[in-house]
Motif scaffolding. Structure first.
Motif, short mmCIF file in Angstrom:
data_model
loop_
_atom_site.label_atom_id
_atom_site.label_comp_id
_atom_site.label_asym_id
_atom_site.label_seq_id
_atom_site.Cartn_x
_atom_site.Cartn_y
_atom_site.Cartn_z
N VAL A 1 -93.05 -21.04 52.40
CA VAL A 1 -92.19 -20.01 53.01
C VAL A 1 -90.67 -20.31 53.43
CG1 VAL A 1 -92.01 -17.97 54.79
CG2 VAL A 1 -94.27 -18.67 54.03
N ASN A 2 -90.69 -21.61 54.14
CA ASN A 2 -89.52 -22.02 54.34
C ASN A 2 -88.70 -22.41 53.06
OD1 ASN A 2 -90.20 -21.54 57.10
ND2 ASN A 2 -90.86 -23.64 57.47
N ASP A 3 -89.35 -22.93 52.34
CA ASP A 3 -88.49 -23.43 51.10
C ASP A 3 -88.11 -22.44 50.22
OD1 ASP A 3 -89.24 -26.08 51.51
OD2 ASP A 3 -90.89 -26.47 50.22
N ALA A 4 -88.80 -21.35 50.52
CA ALA A 4 -88.26 -19.96 49.56
C ALA A 4 -87.39 -19.46 50.08
CB ALA A 4 -89.58 -19.14 49.45
N GLY A 5 -86.78 -19.82 51.36
CA GLY A 5 -85.94 -19.18 52.21
C GLY A 5 -86.24 -17.75 52.81
N ALA A 6 -87.70 -17.68 53.00
CA ALA A 6 -88.24 -16.42 53.52
C ALA A 6 -88.58 -16.79 55.04
CB ALA A 6 -89.15 -16.08 52.84
N THR A 7 -88.90 -15.81 55.46
CA THR A 7 -89.42 -15.71 57.08
C THR A 7 -91.14 -15.26 56.95
OG1 THR A 7 -87.29 -15.17 57.85
CG2 THR A 7 -89.15 -14.87 59.05
N SER A 8 -91.86 -16.24 57.78
CA SER A 8 -93.10 -15.83 58.20
C SER A 8 -93.02 -14.63 59.10
CB SER A 8 -93.82 -16.98 58.62
OG SER A 8 -95.19 -16.55 59.23
N ALA A 9 -93.78 -13.63 58.74
CA ALA A 9 -94.05 -12.49 59.58
C ALA A 9 -94.98 -12.67 60.81
CB ALA A 9 -94.42 -11.31 58.88
N THR A 10 -95.80 -13.75 60.62
CA THR A 10 -96.83 -13.82 61.46
C THR A 10 -96.48 -14.92 62.68
OG1 THR A 10 -98.01 -15.72 60.16
CG2 THR A 10 -98.72 -13.29 60.11
N ILE A 11 -95.66 -15.78 62.62
CA ILE A 11 -95.40 -16.73 63.55
C ILE A 11 -94.55 -16.10 64.34
CG2 ILE A 11 -93.89 -18.92 63.95
CD1 ILE A 11 -94.63 -19.85 61.33
N GLY A 12 -94.91 -16.05 65.79
CA GLY A 12 -94.22 -15.38 66.79
C GLY A 12 -94.74 -13.73 67.06
N LYS B 1 -96.71 -11.16 68.36
CA LYS B 1 -97.85 -11.11 69.25
C LYS B 1 -98.48 -12.27 70.09
CE LYS B 1 -99.23 -6.45 68.38
NZ LYS B 1 -100.60 -5.40 68.22
N GLY B 2 -97.40 -13.39 69.83
CA GLY B 2 -97.98 -14.63 70.24
C GLY B 2 -98.39 -15.76 69.29
N TYR B 3 -98.89 -15.07 68.02
CA TYR B 3 -99.46 -16.03 67.03
C TYR B 3 -98.44 -17.00 66.51
CZ TYR B 3 -102.77 -16.65 63.15
OH TYR B 3 -103.63 -17.15 62.36
N ARG B 4 -99.07 -18.31 66.19
CA ARG B 4 -98.11 -19.29 66.09
C ARG B 4 -98.29 -19.98 64.76
NH1 ARG B 4 -99.90 -23.27 70.63
NH2 ARG B 4 -101.78 -22.72 69.99
N HIS B 5 -98.98 -19.32 63.66
CA HIS B 5 -99.30 -19.75 62.35
C HIS B 5 -98.63 -18.96 61.30
CE1 HIS B 5 -102.07 -22.62 64.24
NE2 HIS B 5 -102.13 -21.64 65.09
N ASP C 1 -104.73 -15.08 54.18
CA ASP C 1 -103.71 -13.87 54.40
C ASP C 1 -102.43 -14.43 54.94
OD1 ASP C 1 -102.47 -11.53 55.30
OD2 ASP C 1 -104.37 -10.81 56.33
N VAL C 2 -101.37 -13.95 54.13
CA VAL C 2 -100.04 -14.53 54.26
C VAL C 2 -99.08 -13.03 54.22
CG1 VAL C 2 -98.11 -15.57 53.24
CG2 VAL C 2 -100.42 -16.48 53.18
N THR C 3 -98.20 -12.91 55.35
CA THR C 3 -97.02 -11.95 55.18
C THR C 3 -95.87 -12.60 55.28
OG1 THR C 3 -98.75 -10.49 56.11
CG2 THR C 3 -96.27 -9.74 56.08
N VAL C 4 -94.95 -12.21 54.53
CA VAL C 4 -93.52 -12.94 54.37
C VAL C 4 -92.67 -11.81 54.41
CG1 VAL C 4 -94.05 -14.90 52.96
CG2 VAL C 4 -93.31 -12.86 51.88
N ILE C 5 -91.32 -12.10 54.84
CA ILE C 5 -90.13 -11.35 55.09
C ILE C 5 -89.33 -11.74 54.10
CG2 ILE C 5 -88.57 -10.21 56.65
CD1 ILE C 5 -90.39 -10.98 58.93
N VAL C 6 -88.59 -10.90 53.27
CA VAL C 6 -87.67 -11.36 52.04
C VAL C 6 -86.64 -10.31 52.16
CG1 VAL C 6 -87.14 -11.76 49.73
CG2 VAL C 6 -89.28 -12.61 50.66
N ASP C 7 -85.41 -10.60 52.58
CA ASP C 7 -84.42 -9.42 52.73
C ASP C 7 -84.57 -8.24 53.48
OD1 ASP C 7 -82.81 -11.31 51.09
OD2 ASP C 7 -83.47 -10.00 49.06
N GLY C 8 -85.52 -8.45 54.49
CA GLY C 8 -85.87 -7.59 55.30
C GLY C 8 -87.03 -6.95 54.91
#
Length: 270
Positions: A60-71, A73-77, A106-113
């Motif tokens: 996720v980081n290498d793609a310049g995106a953001t993980s939607a799950t880290i943080g 409701k307190g989730y850390r992964h 299960d993965v959720t990413v944020i790309v350009d919002g």
């Protein structure tokens, strides 16, 4: 085929997106799907779920995106990894995969919002016959649900199609969790349940974005949430499987935003 939408919200609180918004969802969905392709070779006997999650976070980081799950409701992964009788929201950690284990990632990413949300099944080592059948039925139930998506149909039509197929194979549909609307938010109306009556629920309209993500059990549908307030498991310890796509309603059906680039969405069909 898409036409111009007016960006309104229905009386059920469901967002109708602009035609141009499909491009944002395509980009976010493509990255989420690519990450799930790229993690596949690392799902092996002896691997830990925590190590898999660390790899996913790096992707996720290498793609310049953001993980939607880290943080969230307190989730850390950066992923949820649910093994065997874990239905959903399994927390990555020190668990070592054994031969024959099945798991949902299960993965959720944020790309350009925009949010791209998808999950699929994997197997470590040799796939047992019962597990293989469960995975096949769950995958096919998702695809049958997607086939029910078109303007003028209802969310009840989607749920009924999934329920009828799964129960026709003597498996059960989890009632406690559902799909959801998404777009520039992680979770939004509607709740997309995977059971129901034909013709019930809100009507589908072009420009709606949501996930379909049936959880199917080999045993009974009953689940419980463990003390960590995240991990949901089958009460009877039967195996559970899940597949998830993010889709958008088009003029004549559904566009799947999270198709596997490598065609490896279902491990039983690879």
């Amino acid at each position: 085929m898409q036409t111009k939408h007016n960006g309104r919200t229905t009386r059920d609180g469901i967002r109708i997106h602009e035609a141009a918004d499909f491009a944002g969802m395509q980009k976010a969905g493509a990255l989420a799907a690519r990450i799930l392709d790229d993690i596949a070779p690392h799902v092996t006997v002896g691997q830990t779920t925590g190590a898999l999650d660390a790899m996913i976070e790096g992707m996720v980081n290498d793609a310049g995106a953001t993980s939607a799950t880290i943080g969230y409701k307190g989730y850390r992964h950066a992923s949820c990894i649910s093994v065997n009788h874990v239905v959903c929201h399994g927390i990555p950690g020190d668990k070592v995969l054994k031969d024959g284990d099945i798991l949902n990632i299960d993965v959720t990413v944020i790309v350009d919002g925009w949010f791209g949300d998808t999950s699929r099944m994997y197997v470590a080592g040799n796939l047992g016959r019962k597990a293989e059948r469960l995975i096949q039925v769950t995958h096919d139930a998702l695809m049958i649900g997607i086939e029910a998506v078109r303007p003028g149909k209802t969310f009840g039509d989607i749920g009924h199609a999934i329920q009828a197929y799964a129960e026709g194979h003597r498996m059960s549909v989890v009632r406690d969790f559902c799909g959801h609307g998404l777009g520039r938010v992680f979770h939004a109306p509607p709740n997309v349940v995977h059971f129901g009556r034909p013709g019930s629920g809100p009507m589908l309209e072009e420009g709606m974005f949501f996930t379909i993500e049936p959880m199917i059990n080999l045993g009974r549908p009953d689940v419980k949430t463990l003390a960590d307030d995240w991990t949901a498991v089958t009460r009877d310890k039967s195996l559970s499987a899940q597949f998830e796509h993010s889709v958008g309603v088009t003029a004549d059906g559904a566009e799947v935003f999270t198709k596997s680039p490598g065609g490896i969405f279902n491990p039983t069909r690879a």
